[in-house]
Design an enzyme around this catalytic site. Structure first.
Site, PDB file in Angstrom:
ATOM      1  N   TYR A  39       3.677   1.462   8.305  1.00 44.66           N
ATOM      2  CA  TYR A  39       2.383   2.461   7.661  1.00 44.66           C
ATOM      3  C   TYR A  39       1.409   1.820   7.945  1.00 44.66           C
ATOM      4  O   TYR A  39       0.434   2.531   8.383  1.00 44.66           O
ATOM      5  CB  TYR A  39       2.271   2.629   5.865  1.00 44.66           C
ATOM      6  CG  TYR A  39       1.190   2.967   5.750  1.00 44.66           C
ATOM      7  CD1 TYR A  39       0.778   4.460   5.709  1.00 44.66           C
ATOM      8  CD2 TYR A  39       0.182   2.312   4.782  1.00 44.66           C
ATOM      9  CE1 TYR A  39      -0.883   5.103   5.388  1.00 44.66           C
ATOM     10  CE2 TYR A  39      -0.581   2.875   4.380  1.00 44.66           C
ATOM     11  CZ  TYR A  39      -1.058   4.491   4.304  1.00 44.66           C
ATOM     12  OH  TYR A  39      -2.542   4.579   4.056  1.00 44.66           O
ATOM     13  N   SER A  55      -6.868   1.345   5.990  1.00 43.29           N
ATOM     14  CA  SER A  55      -5.321   1.405   4.429  1.00 43.29           C
ATOM     15  C   SER A  55      -5.904  -0.147   4.477  1.00 43.29           C
ATOM     16  O   SER A  55      -6.135  -0.671   5.384  1.00 43.29           O
ATOM     17  CB  SER A  55      -4.588   2.085   4.751  1.00 43.29           C
ATOM     18  OG  SER A  55      -3.758   1.153   3.181  1.00 43.29           O
TER      19      SER A  55
END
Length: 412
Positions: free
Chosen positions: A217, A192
Site C-alpha cells: 500500500y 498517505s
C-alpha cells in the site's frame, strides 16, 4: 489509449463563463468566497494576514471527485456542494467494505442538491477503465480534479498486493493522462503517511527520504507521487500530493480503528489491542482533513507534497481510554502481537501546509472521539449502520475473535 478526434477537442480548456461566481447573471447556486471562507473552520487572525505563494482561486469550479462515495471523498463533495461548486463523482463502489455505506453517502449528497439540475453527477465505474473515464471527461469537462479513490489498507495490501497496483498506480496514471489532455487546472490526490515507513523522526517531514516503504500500500502511494512529478515535468500539470495522517470521524470507514473501537466497546465485543499500547498515531478529524484538501484544490501549486495531520500523536492506550470515557463503557481488551507492515509512530510536521496552504488542524483528538461516539450512538440506534465492522475489508487482517457477532444489544 486513443483519443477520438473531434471538432470539440481544440476547445478542451474553454470554460462556461456564465457559471463564474463574478457573473451577476448566473442563476446557479454560488457562495461568495474569499481567502478566509474556504475552510471548514474559521482561521486565526494571523492566517488572514498570511500570504501564500499561490493565491487561491475563489470562483466557481466543477470538480471531479474520485472515490466520492467513500469516507473522505463524500465529505469533500459535501463541502464543495455547500459552497456552490458543482461536483462530478466517480466511484467503482467496490466491496472492500459494505457497499450500503457508500450508497448512503451518495444518497446524502443527492438529497443536498435535490431539484438543482446539474449540481451533482454520479458515475459508477473503475478509474482504470480508459474508455469509461474518457467518456466522463468528454461529457463533464472538469477543470479541477480531487482524486480520493484508492484501494486502502496496509494489512490487506500484504495479502493481496496486485489490486493495489491496479487501483492505485494504474488508476492514478489514467487520471493524470486525461487531466493533462483535457487542460485540468489542478490535480490534487490522496497520498498517505504510510510512505514514511519506519522513520525514526519525531515529526515526519515532506523533506524526508521515503524510498523504503514497508507495505505494498505504501509503495503504491509513493509510486503515485513519483508519477505525478513526471506528469508535472512533462506537461506542466499542477499537482499536489496530500499525505493523510489516520483520518477518522462520523461516517468513517468501518475497518479503521476509531470506528472499530467505538463499535466494539459500545456493543460489548472484544477489542484487540495490537502491541503493548505504546504505539502512537497522528489521528486527524475529518473536518480538518477536508479543510486541507479544499485549500490544496483552491491553490494550483506547480508540484508540492503536503502532510495533512493534527501535528501531534496519541498513544493506543490513551486512545482506548478516551473511547471508554465517551462511550461510557469499559473495554474488553485482548492484547495481540504487533502487525506486519504497521509503523510504531506517526506524527505530521504540518509547517509546510501551514505556510503554503494556511492549513492548521482545529479539532483536538478527545473532541473528535466525543463527536464520533455521539454520531455512532445515533446511527446505531436508528439502524443507519448496515453491518458490523468485523466483516469489513473482505475479512482481511481479522483475527478469529473478531467474528463473534452475538453480542449484547448496545444500551444508552
Amino acid at each position: 489509449m486513443k483519443f477520438h478526434p473531434s471538432a470539440s477537442m481544440p476547445a478542451l480548456q474553454d470554460i462556461d463563463t456564465s457559471r463564474d461566481s463574478d457573473s451577476e447573471s448566473s442563476t446557479n447556486p454560488t457562495v461568495a468566497r474569499s481567502v478566509s471562507t474556504i475552510g471548514l473552520n474559521s482561521m486565526d487572525d494571523e492566517f488572514l494576514e498570511h500570504n501564500p505563494t499561490v493565491e487561491p482561486h475563489v470562483g466557481y469550479k466543477k470538480v471531479l471527485v474520485t472515490g466520492g462515495a467513500g469516507f473522505i471523498g463524500s465529505n469533500v463533495a459535501e463541502y464543495l456542494l455547500n459552497r456552490g461548486d458543482d461536483v462530478v463523482i466517480v466511484d467503482e463502489m467496490n466491496d472492500y467494505y459494505d457497499v450500503k455505506i457508500k450508497e448512503g453517502n451518495l444518497k446524502l449528497l443527492e438529497e443536498m442538491v435535490e431539484g438543482q439540475e446539474g449540481r451533482l453527477s454520479i458515475y459508477k465505474g473503475d478509474i482504470c477503465d480508459e474508455a469509461f473515464m474518457l467518456d466522463v471527461f468528454e461529457k463533464e469537462r472538469p477543470e479541477w480534479v480531487c482524486h480520493m479513490a484508492a484501494r486502502a489498507g496496509v494489512r490487506p495490501s500484504i495479502q493481496d498486493p496486485y489490486i493495489y497496483i491496479h487501483s492505485n498506480i494504474r488508476g492514478t496514471t489514467n487520471l493524470m493522462e486525461l487531466s493533462h489532455k483535457f487542460g485540468v487546472k489542478n490535480f490534487v490526490f490522496a497520498s498517505s503517511s504510510s510512505v514514511y515507513g519506519g522513520s525514526s523522526s519525531t515529526y515526519f517531514s515532506e523533506e524526508e527520504n521515503v524510498d523504503n516503504p514497508v507495505s505494498p500500500y505504501a509503495a503504491s502511494k509513493k509510486a503515485c507521487e513519483l508519477l505525478s512529478y513526471t506528469y508535472h515535468h512533462l506537461y506542466n500539470l499542477n499537482v499536489s500530493a496530500l499525505r493523510f495522517f489516520t483520518v477518522y470521524g462520523p461516517r468513517g470507514r468501518p475497518d479503521m480503528a476509531p470506528f472499530k473501537f467505538i463499535d466494539r466497546v459500545s456493543r460489548g465485543l472484544e477489542l484487540q489491542q495490537f502491541g503493548d499500547g505504546s504505539s502512537s498515531r497522528d489521528y486527524t478529524y475529518i473536518a480538518d482533513i477536508v479543510d486541507g484538501i479544499v485549500r490544496a484544490v483552491d491553490r494550483p501549486h506547480p508540484y508540492e507534497v503536503f502532510n495533512l495531520g493534527k501535528g501531534n500523536g496519541t498513544s493506543l492506550k490513551e486512545f482506548i481510554d478516551l473511547v471508554q470515557k465517551h462511550v461510557g463503557k469499559k473495554a474488553n481488551i485482548k492484547v495481540m502481537p504487533d502487525q506486519p507492515g504497521d509503523v510504531p509512530y506517526t506524527c505530521a510536521d504540518v509547517s509546510k501546509a501551514y505556510r503554503l496552504l494556511g492549513y492548521k488542524a482545529k479539532v483536538p483528538f478527545e473532541e473528535g472521539i466525543r463527536r464520533t461516539a455521539a454520531w455512532y450512538k445515533e446511527a446505531y440506534e436508528k439502524e443507519r449502520i448496515p453491518v458490523c465492522p468485523e466483516t469489513q475489508a473482505n475479512g482481511l487482517g481479522r483475527a478469529p475473535s473478531c467474528v463473534n457477532l452475538s453480542a449484547p444489544t448496545m444500551t444508552a
